[in-house]
Motif scaffolding. Structure first.
Motif, short mmCIF file in Angstrom:
data_model
loop_
_atom_site.label_atom_id
_atom_site.label_comp_id
_atom_site.label_asym_id
_atom_site.label_seq_id
_atom_site.Cartn_x
_atom_site.Cartn_y
_atom_site.Cartn_z
N ARG A 122 0.84 -1.22 0.00
CA ARG A 122 0.00 0.00 0.00
C ARG A 122 0.86 1.25 0.00
NH1 ARG A 122 -2.91 -3.06 3.65
NH2 ARG A 122 -2.06 -1.92 5.42
N ARG A 123 1.90 1.28 0.85
CA ARG A 123 2.76 2.47 0.94
C ARG A 123 3.52 2.73 -0.35
NH1 ARG A 123 5.13 1.01 6.80
NH2 ARG A 123 3.35 1.69 8.02
N LEU A 124 3.87 1.67 -1.07
CA LEU A 124 4.68 1.82 -2.27
C LEU A 124 3.86 1.62 -3.55
CD1 LEU A 124 7.83 -0.14 -1.01
CD2 LEU A 124 7.43 2.34 -0.99
N ALA A 125 2.56 1.74 -3.44
CA ALA A 125 1.69 1.51 -4.60
C ALA A 125 2.00 2.44 -5.76
CB ALA A 125 0.22 1.63 -4.18
N ALA A 126 2.45 3.65 -5.47
CA ALA A 126 2.74 4.61 -6.53
C ALA A 126 4.13 4.40 -7.14
CB ALA A 126 2.64 6.04 -5.99
N TRP A 127 4.92 3.53 -6.56
CA TRP A 127 6.26 3.26 -7.07
C TRP A 127 6.18 2.26 -8.21
CZ3 TRP A 127 11.02 3.02 -3.48
CH2 TRP A 127 10.96 4.02 -2.51
N GLU A 128 7.10 2.39 -9.15
CA GLU A 128 7.26 1.37 -10.19
C GLU A 128 7.83 0.12 -9.53
OE1 GLU A 128 6.43 1.54 -13.41
OE2 GLU A 128 5.63 3.57 -13.06
N ARG A 129 7.46 -1.03 -10.05
CA ARG A 129 7.98 -2.30 -9.52
C ARG A 129 9.51 -2.32 -9.58
NH1 ARG A 129 4.89 -6.17 -6.96
NH2 ARG A 129 5.62 -8.24 -7.49
N SER A 130 10.08 -1.75 -10.62
CA SER A 130 11.54 -1.71 -10.76
C SER A 130 12.18 -0.85 -9.66
CB SER A 130 11.94 -1.19 -12.14
OG SER A 130 11.46 0.13 -12.33
N GLU A 131 11.48 0.20 -9.20
CA GLU A 131 12.00 1.03 -8.12
C GLU A 131 12.03 0.26 -6.80
OE1 GLU A 131 10.79 5.58 -9.15
OE2 GLU A 131 9.13 4.21 -8.68
N VAL A 132 10.99 -0.52 -6.55
CA VAL A 132 10.94 -1.35 -5.34
C VAL A 132 12.08 -2.37 -5.39
CG1 VAL A 132 9.58 -3.00 -4.00
CG2 VAL A 132 8.46 -1.02 -5.06
N ALA A 133 12.27 -2.99 -6.54
CA ALA A 133 13.36 -3.96 -6.70
C ALA A 133 14.72 -3.29 -6.50
CB ALA A 133 13.27 -4.63 -8.06
N GLU A 134 14.88 -2.08 -7.02
CA GLU A 134 16.14 -1.35 -6.87
C GLU A 134 16.38 -1.00 -5.41
OE1 GLU A 134 19.71 0.67 -8.20
OE2 GLU A 134 18.53 -1.08 -8.76
N LEU A 135 15.36 -0.57 -4.70
CA LEU A 135 15.50 -0.27 -3.27
C LEU A 135 15.94 -1.53 -2.52
CD1 LEU A 135 15.25 1.56 -0.79
CD2 LEU A 135 12.81 0.97 -0.74
N ALA A 136 15.30 -2.67 -2.80
CA ALA A 136 15.68 -3.93 -2.16
C ALA A 136 17.13 -4.28 -2.48
CB ALA A 136 14.73 -5.05 -2.60
N ARG A 137 17.53 -4.11 -3.73
CA ARG A 137 18.90 -4.42 -4.14
C ARG A 137 19.90 -3.54 -3.40
NH1 ARG A 137 22.95 -2.80 -7.03
NH2 ARG A 137 21.98 -0.88 -7.78
N LEU A 138 19.61 -2.24 -3.32
CA LEU A 138 20.52 -1.32 -2.66
C LEU A 138 20.59 -1.57 -1.15
CD1 LEU A 138 19.67 1.94 -4.64
CD2 LEU A 138 21.80 0.59 -4.76
#
Length: 161
Positions: A122-138
């Motif tokens: 819900r909090r990251l619903a406006a984020w692109e899936r690739s941005e979520v993946a990049e945050l996890a990677r970093l």
């Protein structure tokens, strides 16, 4: 980065990590209480490790979490008392024990973890899936570099094995 000047990127990182960590600590306390009202906030990460990695020796858990043997023993006794984990002799080493989630502990943890993931979604619903993946990677990269920098971490793991 060299020299006397202030590196604003690292100041911003420090500020944002401080806010993030303060919120994460508060969230861990809430999540732990959702698993069981008497659960310490630090135990949520321990339950997560057992769920993700399966049964573990107490010494390996202590090294992974970054606490001493006495602290780990106290936390495991509390979790056992709440019926969330069990310890059994390690067949490979009669002096050691393997810790695992009980069925009740696994069910409670999975319910709370599912709700936590839904909150993230819900909090990251406006984020692109690739941005979520990049945050996890970093974040993984940051965590990995921290583990390598922690003094005694490698020696403690080698000693306990």
């Amino acid at each position: 980065m060299g020299g006397i000047g202030v590196d604003h990127a690292f100041l911003a990182l420090e500020r944002e990590l401080a806010v993030f960590l303060r919120r994460a600590r508060a969230s861990s306390g809430e999540l732990a209480r959702e698993v069981h009202p008497d659960l310490e906030s630090a135990a949520y990460g321990l339950l997560m490790r057992l769920e993700d990695a399966g049964e573990q020796r107490a010494t390996d858990l202590a090294a992974y979490i970054g606490v001493g043997k006495a602290t780990m023993s106290r936390q495991l006794r509390a979790l056992e008392g709440l019926g969330l984990v069990t310890r059994a002799p390690d067949p490979a080493d009669g002096r050691a024990f393997l810790v695992q989630l009980t069925d009740e502990g696994r069910a409670r943890f999975r319910r709370v973890r599912g709700a936590r993931r839904a909150r993230y979604a819900r909090r990251l619903a406006a984020w692109e899936r690739s941005e979520v993946a990049e945050l996890a990677r970093l974040l993984h990269r940051l965590n990995s570099s921290q583990e390598a920098d922690e003094p005694g971490q490698t020696a403690r793991v080698e000693r306990d094995q």
